[in-house]
Structure formats: structure tokens, C-alpha cells
Design a protein around this motif. Structure first.
Motif, PDB file in Angstrom:
ATOM      1  N   SER A 206      34.047  57.368  41.688  1.00 12.62           N
ATOM      2  CA  SER A 206      34.169  57.308  40.230  1.00 12.62           C
ATOM      3  C   SER A 206      33.703  58.649  39.691  1.00 12.62           C
ATOM      4  N   ARG A 207      34.371  59.123  38.648  1.00 12.09           N
ATOM      5  CA  ARG A 207      34.091  60.460  38.134  1.00 12.09           C
ATOM      6  C   ARG A 207      33.837  60.448  36.628  1.00 12.09           C
ATOM      7  N   PHE A 208      33.070  61.423  36.194  1.00 13.75           N
ATOM      8  CA  PHE A 208      32.894  61.681  34.772  1.00 13.75           C
ATOM      9  C   PHE A 208      34.222  62.169  34.223  1.00 13.75           C
ATOM     10  N   PRO A 209      34.674  61.702  33.102  1.00 13.85           N
ATOM     11  CA  PRO A 209      34.119  60.798  32.095  1.00 13.85           C
ATOM     12  C   PRO A 209      34.778  59.421  32.102  1.00 13.85           C
ATOM     13  N   GLU A 210      35.094  58.897  33.269  1.00  9.65           N
ATOM     14  CA  GLU A 210      35.791  57.608  33.344  1.00  9.65           C
ATOM     15  C   GLU A 210      34.958  56.482  32.723  1.00  9.65           C
ATOM     16  N   THR A 211      35.665  55.445  32.339  1.00 11.14           N
ATOM     17  CA  THR A 211      35.020  54.214  31.893  1.00 11.14           C
ATOM     18  C   THR A 211      35.297  53.150  32.939  1.00 11.14           C
ATOM     19  N   LEU A 212      34.243  52.467  33.339  1.00 12.18           N
ATOM     20  CA  LEU A 212      34.330  51.455  34.381  1.00 12.18           C
ATOM     21  C   LEU A 212      34.125  50.061  33.789  1.00 12.18           C
ATOM     22  N   LEU A 213      34.734  49.085  34.427  1.00  9.00           N
ATOM     23  CA  LEU A 213      34.468  47.680  34.133  1.00  9.00           C
ATOM     24  C   LEU A 213      33.757  47.105  35.346  1.00  9.00           C
ATOM     25  N   VAL A 214      32.657  46.432  35.107  1.00  9.53           N
ATOM     26  CA  VAL A 214      31.964  45.734  36.188  1.00  9.53           C
ATOM     27  C   VAL A 214      32.198  44.250  35.954  1.00  9.53           C
ATOM     28  N   GLU A 215      32.923  43.640  36.880  1.00  9.17           N
ATOM     29  CA  GLU A 215      33.214  42.207  36.813  1.00  9.17           C
ATOM     30  C   GLU A 215      32.146  41.478  37.619  1.00  9.17           C
ATOM     31  N   THR A 216      31.546  40.486  37.005  1.00 10.50           N
ATOM     32  CA  THR A 216      30.433  39.749  37.599  1.00 10.50           C
ATOM     33  C   THR A 216      30.818  38.290  37.744  1.00 10.50           C
ATOM     34  N   ARG A 217      30.586  37.746  38.947  1.00  9.03           N
ATOM     35  CA  ARG A 217      30.874  36.331  39.214  1.00  9.03           C
ATOM     36  C   ARG A 217      29.680  35.715  39.934  1.00  9.03           C
ATOM     37  N   VAL A 218      29.376  34.478  39.607  1.00 11.60           N
ATOM     38  CA  VAL A 218      28.370  33.758  40.379  1.00 11.60           C
ATOM     39  C   VAL A 218      29.042  33.297  41.666  1.00 11.60           C
ATOM     40  N   ARG A 219      28.581  33.809  42.780  1.00  8.75           N
ATOM     41  CA  ARG A 219      29.150  33.451  44.089  1.00  8.75           C
ATOM     42  C   ARG A 219      28.603  32.096  44.543  1.00  8.75           C
ATOM     43  N   SER A 220      27.291  31.901  44.361  1.00  2.00           N
ATOM     44  CA  SER A 220      26.687  30.618  44.720  1.00  2.00           C
ATOM     45  C   SER A 220      25.385  30.435  43.943  1.00  2.00           C
ATOM     46  N   TYR A 221      25.051  29.176  43.742  1.00  2.00           N
ATOM     47  CA  TYR A 221      23.807  28.826  43.068  1.00  2.00           C
ATOM     48  C   TYR A 221      23.439  27.414  43.496  1.00  2.00           C
ATOM     49  N   ASN A 222      22.180  27.216  43.918  1.00  2.16           N
ATOM     50  CA  ASN A 222      21.756  25.895  44.378  1.00  2.16           C
ATOM     51  C   ASN A 222      20.467  25.404  43.705  1.00  2.16           C
ATOM     52  N   GLY A 223      20.077  26.039  42.625  1.00  4.84           N
ATOM     53  CA  GLY A 223      18.851  25.656  41.942  1.00  4.84           C
ATOM     54  C   GLY A 223      17.655  26.483  42.365  1.00  4.84           C
ATOM     55  N   ILE A 224      17.740  27.062  43.555  1.00  9.06           N
ATOM     56  CA  ILE A 224      16.638  27.857  44.109  1.00  9.06           C
ATOM     57  C   ILE A 224      17.043  29.318  44.256  1.00  9.06           C
TER      58      ILE A 224
END
Length: 156
Positions: free
Chosen positions: A86-104
Motif C-alpha cells: 500500500s502506498r501514500f496517498p491511497e485510501t484503504l478500506l479495512v473490512e472487519t468480520r467476527v470469525r468466532s465468538y463463544n462468550g469467552i
């Protein structure tokens, strides 16, 4: 506002059925680069954290609310696989997903893409646990805070 809608539509195209994708945008700053104007690899970990914080806030609670409820959530592991520079002055999108969750434990997956082209630049994951702030003892959110537990479940 329209741009947010475009980001959301692009991410939605990559969603799996029933999966929620959160998008966070970052314009690469000059100070984040080396002499060749390439973003330094350590920045991706910071961007993951900013995207995760944004996703939690978008889901209806953030670290401030979690801490007010007496919970902290340290990082257990973090990894990044660099696909393309990735280079200046690009704009990036960071996509975030919950892969797993079990309460702990909570595992979050990240995809960093260049905003205009959609080119994949980096993928990564982080895992987190939950502790009582008062004594740093592990807790299950299922029992400690059903509200936070339900909101994390809804992020999947």
C-alpha cells in the motif's frame, strides 16, 4: 454519506450469508511510509485495532462501554499476511468480520483493500479474551454481561 453507502455495498458483495462486515476507511499518511512511500508493515496492526474499535462502536457498544461495565478485552494474538504493498496517498478500506465468538474468546478477521480498485493488500486476524477489570480474572460474557454477550453474538 454516499461514499459510506458505496463502501458498505462493496463489502456486502463479499459477505457470506448471515455474515456482518464492518468497514473502516483510512487514508495513508506520509509519516506512515518509508522512503519509497510504501506503508510500513507495522501500521496494519494499528489499522486492525482502529477498524475493530469502529466495528464495536457501530455494533452499539465500544471499549468505553465495555470498561464502564467492568470488562477489559486484551489482545491474545494478532497476525497479518501482506499480499500487496500500500502506498501514500491511497485510501484503504479495512473490512472487519467476527470469525468466532463463544462468550469467552473473540476472533476477528480483517481484510485491507485499496478503496478504488478493491485490490486486496493484507489479511489478518486477532483474538481476544474478556477479563474483569477489577481483578483481571477471565470471565464468560454469557454470565457476566448478557447485554454485551448478545451484541457480540449479533455481530456474527
Amino acid at each position: 454519506m454516499e461514499q459510506h453507502g458505496l463502501k458498505r455495498r462493496a463489502a456486502a458483495e463479499r459477505e457470506q450469508p448471515g455474515e456482518r462486515v464492518y468497514c473502516w476507511e483510512h487514508k495513508i499518511q506520509y509519516y506512515e511510509t518509508d522512503q519509497m512511500q510504501i506503508a510500513h508493515h507495522s501500521n496494519y496492526i494499528r489499522w486492525f485495532e482502529e477498524a475493530r474499535t469502529s466495528a464495536l462502536e457501530e455494533a452499539g457498544f465500544g471499549y468505553a462501554e465495555m470498561e464502564a461495565a467492568g470488562i477489559i478485552s486484551p489482545v491474545l494474538t494478532v497476525s497479518a499476511e501482506y499480499v500487496q504493498m500500500s502506498r501514500f496517498p491511497e485510501t484503504l478500506l479495512v473490512e472487519t468480520r467476527v470469525r468466532s465468538y463463544n462468550g469467552i474468546r473473540l476472533c476477528i478477521h480483517y481484510e485491507v483493500r485499496e478503496r478504488q480498485s478493491g485490490e486486496l493488500r493484507c489479511v489478518g486476524e486477532s483474538s481476544h479474551c474478556f477479563l474483569r477489570a477489577a481483578d483481571h480474572r477471565p470471565v464468560s460474557l454469557k454470565h457476566f454481561s448478557s447485554e454485551i454477550h448478545q451484541r457480540l453474538c449479533a455481530m456474527k
